[in-house]
Design an enzyme around this catalytic site. Structure first.
Site, PDB file in Angstrom:
ATOM      1  N   ARG A  46       0.844  -1.213   0.000  1.00 37.63           N
ATOM      2  CA  ARG A  46       0.000   0.000   0.000  1.00 37.63           C
ATOM      3  C   ARG A  46       0.873   1.255   0.000  1.00 37.63           C
ATOM      4  NH1 ARG A  46      -1.930   1.582   4.591  1.00 37.63           N
ATOM      5  NH2 ARG A  46      -2.537  -0.486   5.311  1.00 37.63           N
ATOM      6  N   TYR A  98     -17.008  16.279 -14.862  1.00 40.00           N
ATOM      7  CA  TYR A  98     -17.504  14.905 -14.959  1.00 40.00           C
ATOM      8  C   TYR A  98     -18.559  14.670 -13.862  1.00 40.00           C
ATOM      9  CZ  TYR A  98     -17.468   9.851 -14.223  1.00 40.00           C
ATOM     10  OH  TYR A  98     -17.839   8.564 -14.031  1.00 40.00           O
ATOM     11  N   ASP A 170      -8.125  18.582 -14.016  1.00 30.99           N
ATOM     12  CA  ASP A 170      -8.352  17.223 -14.497  1.00 30.99           C
ATOM     13  C   ASP A 170      -8.014  17.237 -15.994  1.00 30.99           C
ATOM     14  OD1 ASP A 170      -9.436  14.902 -15.624  1.00 30.99           O
ATOM     15  OD2 ASP A 170     -11.094  14.806 -14.200  1.00 30.99           O
ATOM     16  N   LYS A 195      -8.786   6.209 -19.264  1.00 27.77           N
ATOM     17  CA  LYS A 195      -9.077   6.729 -20.607  1.00 27.77           C
ATOM     18  C   LYS A 195      -7.845   6.619 -21.514  1.00 27.77           C
ATOM     19  CE  LYS A 195     -12.793   7.942 -18.335  1.00 27.77           C
ATOM     20  NZ  LYS A 195     -13.593   6.933 -17.744  1.00 27.77           N
TER      21      LYS A 195
END
Ligand code: PLP
Length: 379
Positions: A46, A98, A170, A195
């Site tokens: 992690r 978004y 973004d 994407k």
């Protein structure tokens, strides 16, 4: 290094232990410690994983940042960035972000005592007026989703900094090939790596990239504390894809430009939203701050034409959410990607029920135009 070289040689590409040219997948959750309390470089995945580190370093390289952080999705990256805020803080956010970003801020952060104002960030007067003494973050997408609105990032960052806030961009729609917001003054760049970076519609991922040591330390702490890290397998997949990012985005750009011109001249299309078409303020800013106009566009059909019939009748353009993959996709934001935004807010922001969003893939442009011609002629 130039971009085309950085995607292949930027960051830590070669495995330091074996010299393997392709980063191995270090599929381990923990690491053998040689001494008790010795603070080895790798302790627990992690916090640290060599496969993830290799990907994070190439992301920092191609966004011209100092540090990159990989998350299990774009939303996890956005949540980590928003976790820089605390109760009482205020966000000025673009009004056509978004839908999932809007939902996170509107439904989760507000319950934690964080407030927001949604504005057209391309309008610098409106942006300036939305700033409050408690504003700690200006958050925008450029080009935006789904109206491809272009914000002058340097101007938005200046307004944010003048009031002591950070500017977050973004950059998913543009991709690092077309735009590097950190070079324009932004403090934090976010990607849904699902994407263009992943590029093959087969993996979720998200990124945060910064250029400031203190912000890097805070994001690293948040990443490790919240724990939505990208797995070693998925880190490998995304790094593999990034090696062809320049080639892919060049083709996305070319195909989208040709398709936008075709649709703009088609009698059944009322409007094309694409920053590469001259004659709009979006075009002028995009020309200044982007190297290419990207592969995303939205269109409105002439009134009365049946959007459902249009999107269901195409063969090459697949009806699906998401974007940025090699295959061309088409969708209706009001029913699909932006359905989580209340209808009155969506309409007020210019996202009509009939708007159609297109992610232009890297197929042969003749086949894409032929498919659109068939779909439009049938209406
Ligand atoms: C611009 C933008 N940002 C963030 C996200 C969220 O990314 P993810 O789906 O990887 O969580 C999306 C998803 O469509 C997006 O389009």
């Amino acid at each position: 290094m130039k971009f085309e070289t950085k995607v292949i040689h930027g960051g830590t590409q070669e495995d330091p232990y074996t010299g393997a040219i392709t980063t191995p997948i270090y599929q381990t959750s923990t690491y053998h410690q040689q001494t008790l309390g010795g603070h080895a470089k790798y302790e627990y995945t992690r916090g640290e994983n060599p496969t993830r580190f290799a990907l994070e370093s190439v992301m920092a390289a191609i966004e011209n940042g100092t540090d990159g952080f990989a998350f299990s999705s774009g939303m996890a990256a956005i949540h980590a960035t928003m976790s820089l805020l605390k109760a009482g803080d205020h966000i000025v956010m673009a009004n056509d972000v978004y839908g999932g970003t809007f939902r996170l801020v509107n439904r989760i952060l507000t319950d934690l005592g964080i407030t927001f104002t949604a504005v057209d960030t391309a309008d610098s007067v409106a942006l300036q007026e939305a700033i409050k003494p408690t504003t700690k973050m200006v958050y925008l997408e450029s080009p935006s989703n789904p109206l491809m609105h272009v914000t002058d990032i340097a101007e938005a960052a200046r307004i944010a900094h003048d009031s002591g806030a950070i500017a977050v961009v973004d950059n998913t729609f543009a991709s690092p090939y077309n735009q590097n917001p950190l070079d324009l003054g932004a403090d934090v760049v976010i990607h849904s790596g699902t994407k263009y970076l992943g590029g093959h519609a087969d993996v979720l991922s998200g990124f945060v990239i910064v250029k400031d040591a203190e912000l890097a330390e805070r994001i690293k702490f948040i990443q490790m504390s919240i724990g939505a890290v990208l797995s070693p397998q998925d880190s490998y997949l995304v790094q593999r894809s990034i090696k062809t990012l320049a080639l892919r985005v060049q083709r996305h750009n070319e195909n989208a430009m040709a398709l936008a011109e075709f649709l703009n001249n088609h009698p059944k299309v009322a409007k094309v939203y694409f920053p590469g078409l001259p004659g709009t303020p979006d075009y002028e800013i995009a020309r200044r701050q982007m190297r290419g106009f990207g592969g995303m566009m939205s269109i409105e059909l002439q009134p009365g034409l049946d959007v459902k019939q249009f999107v269901e009748n195409l063969d090459v353009f697949l009806l699906a959410e998401s974007l940025g993959g090699v295959e061309s996709l088409i969708e209706v934001p009001a029913i699909m990607t932006h359905a989580s935004i209340p209808r009155d807010i969506r309409l007020a922001n210019g996202i009509k029920d009939e708007l159609v969003r297109i992610s232009v893939g890297i197929e042969d442009i003749d086949d894409l135009i032929a498919d659109m011609t068939k779909g439009l002629d049938a209406l």
